[in-house]
Design an enzyme around this catalytic site. Structure first.
Site, short mmCIF file in Angstrom:
data_model
loop_
_atom_site.label_atom_id
_atom_site.label_comp_id
_atom_site.label_asym_id
_atom_site.label_seq_id
_atom_site.Cartn_x
_atom_site.Cartn_y
_atom_site.Cartn_z
N LEU A 149 -7.00 -4.87 7.36
CA LEU A 149 -6.69 -6.08 6.59
C LEU A 149 -7.27 -6.01 5.18
O LEU A 149 -6.91 -6.81 4.31
CB LEU A 149 -7.20 -7.33 7.31
CG LEU A 149 -6.38 -7.75 8.54
CD1 LEU A 149 -6.98 -8.98 9.19
CD2 LEU A 149 -4.92 -8.02 8.19
N SER A 150 -8.20 -5.08 4.95
CA SER A 150 -8.72 -4.82 3.60
C SER A 150 -9.13 -6.08 2.84
O SER A 150 -8.79 -6.25 1.67
CB SER A 150 -7.68 -4.04 2.78
OG SER A 150 -7.43 -2.81 3.37
N ASN A 210 -10.42 -2.91 -5.85
CA ASN A 210 -9.59 -2.05 -6.72
C ASN A 210 -10.20 -1.95 -8.09
O ASN A 210 -10.28 -0.89 -8.72
CB ASN A 210 -8.18 -2.64 -6.93
CG ASN A 210 -7.29 -2.52 -5.70
OD1 ASN A 210 -6.34 -3.27 -5.58
ND2 ASN A 210 -7.59 -1.60 -4.81
N TRP A 211 -10.66 -3.07 -8.56
CA TRP A 211 -11.24 -3.22 -9.89
C TRP A 211 -12.45 -2.33 -10.06
O TRP A 211 -12.63 -1.65 -11.05
CB TRP A 211 -11.59 -4.70 -10.02
CG TRP A 211 -12.20 -5.19 -11.27
CD1 TRP A 211 -13.52 -5.47 -11.45
CD2 TRP A 211 -11.53 -5.51 -12.48
NE1 TRP A 211 -13.70 -5.96 -12.71
CE2 TRP A 211 -12.50 -5.98 -13.37
CE3 TRP A 211 -10.20 -5.44 -12.90
CZ2 TRP A 211 -12.19 -6.38 -14.66
CZ3 TRP A 211 -9.90 -5.84 -14.17
CH2 TRP A 211 -10.89 -6.30 -15.03
N GLY A 219 0.07 5.41 -4.35
CA GLY A 219 -0.53 6.71 -4.72
C GLY A 219 0.10 7.83 -3.91
O GLY A 219 0.45 8.89 -4.45
N ARG A 220 0.27 7.60 -2.59
CA ARG A 220 0.85 8.65 -1.74
C ARG A 220 2.31 8.91 -2.11
O ARG A 220 2.76 10.05 -2.11
CB ARG A 220 0.75 8.23 -0.25
CG ARG A 220 -0.57 8.66 0.36
CD ARG A 220 -0.87 7.89 1.61
NE ARG A 220 -1.30 6.54 1.28
CZ ARG A 220 -1.49 5.58 2.18
NH1 ARG A 220 -1.26 5.83 3.44
NH2 ARG A 220 -1.92 4.40 1.81
N ASP A 269 0.85 -1.20 0.00
CA ASP A 269 0.00 0.00 0.00
C ASP A 269 0.88 1.24 0.00
O ASP A 269 2.00 1.22 0.51
CB ASP A 269 -0.90 -0.03 1.25
CG ASP A 269 -2.02 0.98 1.16
OD1 ASP A 269 -2.31 1.49 0.05
OD2 ASP A 269 -2.62 1.29 2.21
N GLY A 270 0.35 2.32 -0.55
CA GLY A 270 1.05 3.60 -0.50
C GLY A 270 1.64 4.05 -1.82
O GLY A 270 2.36 5.05 -1.86
N SER A 274 -7.08 -6.06 -5.62
CA SER A 274 -8.27 -6.59 -4.96
C SER A 274 -9.49 -6.46 -5.88
O SER A 274 -9.47 -5.68 -6.83
CB SER A 274 -8.53 -5.82 -3.67
OG SER A 274 -8.96 -4.51 -3.96
N ARG A 326 1.91 -4.83 6.40
CA ARG A 326 1.19 -3.82 5.61
C ARG A 326 2.05 -2.57 5.56
O ARG A 326 2.52 -2.08 6.60
CB ARG A 326 -0.17 -3.49 6.22
CG ARG A 326 -0.90 -2.45 5.38
CD ARG A 326 -2.37 -2.36 5.61
NE ARG A 326 -2.94 -1.49 4.60
CZ ARG A 326 -4.15 -1.57 4.12
NH1 ARG A 326 -4.97 -2.49 4.57
NH2 ARG A 326 -4.58 -0.75 3.20
#
Ligand code: FPP
Length: 269
Positions: free
Chosen positions: A211-212, A82-83, A37-38, A34-35, A79, A204
């Site tokens: 936990l997404s 995401n789609w 985009g940031r 993750d991250g 995920s 993560r």
């Protein structure tokens, strides 16, 4: 006593590795990447630049995990959510990036004796992506080292739905629903990950405490390590630091902890 260091680790990784107990390495590590985009936003770049930079993090993490002989590594790459929830252009970019990765990385995977596999509803992905996935899996099928599993179009809840459906179908084909036997091991046997041990450690990146919808069943007793490092900056050395944190934890599986003659009951975990 001189410790043997696996070949291929750089100086920082060697130092981090030497702080680990090689006999207590996790058998399966799962990572929520993750991250991206940031990372891009902080550099005033488009979001997709973060995804592109994330590929180097995938390569470094995968190679280090294989070099220290982690048997299984599972990466949450895409995920089901995401789609549905990202702009079409970003989804297309991710699909393209994945295709390029699958074509380009096969020699590196083979060099490191890594077998590639997938979890998720592969059949819902574009057919060109499915073809690339199949051929990369085939090209690494003979490898006997680490299993690298990419979670693509993956959702833990869908996985459990698919497992229940598969159990019902199997029972129906085997004399009817009277033959349906439901317990923890029969559910585990019908999950996408039936051939893998449950992860001991989930990492993560980018500091989020969620936990997404990732491996919800399998992570029941996993140790959770959250690092503020954004995924594009994550490298093998960070993986080794996560393993170091894991080795400091006392795993209880809902049992009792002994200490100074007093036993503490943990609350289920
Ligand atoms: C999360 O960052 C990351 C993703 C949704 C995609 C993961 C993809 C990669 C690491 C690229 C390459 C992977 C492979 C296997 C080729 P985010 O966009 O949600 O970041 P943010 O939370 O900062 O916006």
């Amino acid at each position: 006593m001189q410790r043997t260091v696996p070949t291929g680790l750089d100086r920082q990784e060697t130092e981090a590795y030497l702080r680990l107990d090689p006999k207590r390495l996790p058998q399966h590590i799962a990572i929520i990447m993750d991250g991206n985009g940031r990372w891009a936003r902080r550099r005033h770049l488009p979001r997709v630049a973060g995804h592109r930079a994330g590929v180097e993090a995938v390569r470094s993490t995968t190679e280090t995990a294989a070099r220290i002989h982690i048997p299984a590594l599972t990466l949450y790459a895409f995920s089901e959510e995401n789609w549905k929830r990202r702009p079409r252009s970003e989804v297309d970019f991710l699909m393209n990036l994945l295709c390029r990765y699958l074509k380009k990385e096969v020699p590196t995977l083979n060099k490191n004796n890594i077998r590639l596999d997938y979890i998720g509803r592969q059949h819902e992905l574009p057919s060109i992506v499915q073809e690339k996935m199949d051929s990369a899996r085939e090209a690494t099928a003979q490898n006997t080292g680490m299993v690298l599993t990419l979670a693509l179009n993956y959702s833990a809840r869908s996985e459990i739905v698919d497992a229940v459906r598969a159990m019902i179908t199997a029972a129906t084909n085997n004399g009817g629903l009277d033959h349906l036997s439901v317990d923890e091991s029969s559910i585990s046997r019908h999950l996408y990950t039936h051939h893998l041990p449950d992860p001991d450690l989930v990492i993560r990146t980018s500091g989020e405490m969620r936990l997404s919808n990732f491996l919800l069943w399998q992570l029941a007793y996993a140790e959770i390590y959250v690092t503020p490092t954004l995924w594009p900056e994550f490298r093998g050395v960070h993986l080794l630091e996560g393993i170091g944190e894991y080795q400091k934890r006392e795993r209880r599986y809902g049992g009792l902890v002994e200490g100074n003659g007093v036993s503490y009951q943990s609350h289920g975990a």
